[in-house]
Design an enzyme around this catalytic site. Structure first.
Site, PDB file in Angstrom:
ATOM      1  N   SER A  64      35.180  66.823  36.666  1.00 33.75           N
ATOM      2  CA  SER A  64      34.614  68.033  36.921  1.00 33.75           C
ATOM      3  C   SER A  64      35.734  68.966  37.276  1.00 33.75           C
ATOM      4  O   SER A  64      35.956  69.920  37.078  1.00 33.75           O
ATOM      5  CB  SER A  64      33.485  68.294  37.890  1.00 33.75           C
ATOM      6  OG  SER A  64      32.289  68.093  37.152  1.00 33.75           O
ATOM      7  N   SER A  91      32.250  69.483  35.352  1.00 31.18           N
ATOM      8  CA  SER A  91      31.432  71.527  35.674  1.00 31.18           C
ATOM      9  C   SER A  91      31.839  72.877  36.043  1.00 31.18           C
ATOM     10  O   SER A  91      31.632  73.511  35.873  1.00 31.18           O
ATOM     11  CB  SER A  91      30.597  71.318  36.662  1.00 31.18           C
ATOM     12  OG  SER A  91      30.856  70.821  37.592  1.00 31.18           O
ATOM     13  N   LYS A 136      35.013  78.529  41.693  1.00 30.59           N
ATOM     14  CA  LYS A 136      34.297  77.771  41.159  1.00 30.59           C
ATOM     15  C   LYS A 136      33.203  78.304  42.430  1.00 30.59           C
ATOM     16  O   LYS A 136      33.218  78.200  43.644  1.00 30.59           O
ATOM     17  CB  LYS A 136      34.156  76.542  41.303  1.00 30.59           C
ATOM     18  CG  LYS A 136      32.644  75.705  40.759  1.00 30.59           C
ATOM     19  CD  LYS A 136      33.263  74.324  39.949  1.00 30.59           C
ATOM     20  CE  LYS A 136      31.853  73.035  39.949  1.00 30.59           C
ATOM     21  NZ  LYS A 136      32.192  71.580  39.837  1.00 30.59           N
TER      22      LYS A 136
END
Length: 458
Positions: free
Chosen positions: A174, A150, A74
């Protein structure tokens, strides 16, 4: 090699000479080049670095537990030479990271090979996988649907077979939400177990880092590789490493597993309830427990999230408000206006809720709960029906994950196929520091076929 080969399978093939790390990386980069335009999972591909690393691995000893395994992170996790975006426009102006994050370094020490950075919701304040600056990461099972956030790019990349392993972050859900929507296994470790040094924060008292993968063994191998105290993260617990891979096949005999009722069934879609009940049946679970004040826990988590997040971003909100995603900006501004008394009450409740959950774990070993209230919604969808009411979608996808991360419990999300063909996830929740138990249960479900990753036709 099958693009959906697991990290465990890839490493075994590299170690015994059936393939080379370079061949694995070339195939991985080719698939990223072909599929990323549709999935929008990657924001940067580190092809030159990956090829050099693979060549070095092929020239040396290929003995690591993750030898030759491609992985991506990420884009709030530092990669040397790239700016750490955290999904934002503002961070594009930041200088490149001077060094890799410790988790990247530890995975590479185990033989894994970094191939890039992944799309995400802005500043991790998102459950959808939609990014106003980079565009949405897309669900590999239906490109018109959300990947979840996310860590949306992490879900898209692993779910689409671009990489077998990715790192995400989980503040309120997330890792577990993309795992649910994209049909993956995901691990949110105990708060403090894995270092967050070298990552861009969101809510320090809630932030976790962890893996998403195609198999439980992959979660365990990567988790083992990433463990270890790090003084550079003040939230990292100074505990001995607790390796879990060797115990995955120990079974579930003697474990006291229950299903969460009440709040964790109210509002859930038929698909979510069917998945929960199917997992419970596969484990022989007949007892249901009520987690006390779960709704209030979710509300308190929201207050802590929005106030801590606002405090982190005050300068950016003052100086560059137009460079935020408006949805993120407005929620952060609202957080800046929350009275201090509300935050104090939320923190007091947090201590009480933690005590109640620890008492519950005195008599049970694991709790099952839905990961999301529904399968992946359509990209751009603003509302959905929750408990018979039309509700805003974006803040309510995490209704079942927030009360758990609120007190830092370890969770493994396991994927289940629904009648529609879309996946959905179930949480396996255990007491602090019992990742081993959650992973054992997940592995039992995987071995029996009750939980499994779905391979999209891409």
């Amino acid at each position: 090699m099958n693009p959906f080969a697991t990290a465990t399978e890839i490493a075994a093939a590299v170690r015994d000479g059936r393939t080379s790390a370079s061949a694995v990386i070339d195939a991985c980069l080719t698939r990223i080049e072909r599929l990323n335009p549709a999935l929008n999972a990657f924001t940067a591909v580190t092809a030159e670095r990956a090829r050099a690393r693979a060549a070095a691995l092929d020239a040396g000893a290929k003995t690591g537990p993750l030898a030759g395994v491609p992985f991506a992170v990420k884009n709030l996790i530092d990669i040397a030479g790239l700016p750490t975006l955290a999904g934002s426009k503002i961070n594009r102006d930041h200088p490149p990271a001077a060094a890799d994050s410790p988790l990247v370094t530890r995975l590479e020490a185990a033989g894994a090979i970094l191939v890039g950075a992944l799309n995400m919701g802005e500043y991790a304040y998102d459950f959808t996988g939609e990014n106003a600056h980079e565009g949405p990461s897309r669900n590999p099972h239906d490109l018109m649907r959300m990947s979840g956030g996310s860590s949306g790019g992490s879900g898209s990349a692993v779910g689409g077979g671009l990489v077998p392993l990715a790192l995400g972050s989980d503040t309120n859900g997330s890792i577990r939400v993309p795992s649910s929507f994209c049909g993956l296994f995901g691990l949110k470790p105990t708060y403090g177990r894995l270092t967050r040094a070298g990552s861009f924060p969101f809510v320090s008292s809630l932030d976790h880092l962890g893996p998403l993968a195609l198999s439980v063994a992959d979660l365990a191998l990567s988790y083992d590789a990433m463990q270890g105290y790090d003084r550079h993260d003040p939230g990292c617990a100074d505990r001995p490493v607790d390796l879990v891979s060797g115990g995955l096949e120990s079974g579930i005999g003697g474990l006291r597993i229950v299903s969460a009722g009440g709040y964790f069934r109210a509002g859930a879609s038929p698909e979510a309830l069917a998945a929960l009940d199917g997992i419970a049946a596969a484990l022989g679970v007949t007892e249901t427990v009520t987690i006390p004040e779960a709704q209030r826990a979710r509300s308190a988590a929201y207050i802590i999230t929005t106030t801590e997040g606002a405090a982190l971003h005050l300068d950016r909100l003052r100086t560059r408000p137009d460079d935020f995603d408006p949805d993120v900006r407005d929620r952060l501004i609202a957080g800046a206006l929350v009275p201090a008394a509300a935050l104090v009450q939320a923190q007091k409740f947090r201590r009480w809720f933690c005590q109640q959950m620890l008492r519950l774990f005195d008599r049970v070993d694991a709790i099952l709960a839905p990961a999301t209230p529904c399968v992946a919604p359509l990209i751009g969808q603003k509302t959905f029906v929750l408990d018979g009411k039309e509700m805003p979608l974006r803040p309510n996808i995490g209704i079942y994950t927030q009360p758990i991360s609120f007190i830092g419990l370890p969770v493994v999300a396991v994927p289940v196929a629904t009648a529609s063909g879309l996946p959905i996830g179930v949480q396996v929740i255990t007491a602090p520091w019992r990742e081993d138990m959650a992973l054992r249960i997940a592995r039992h479900l995987e071995a029996g076929g009750a939980a499994r990753t779905l391979q999209p036709d891409l």
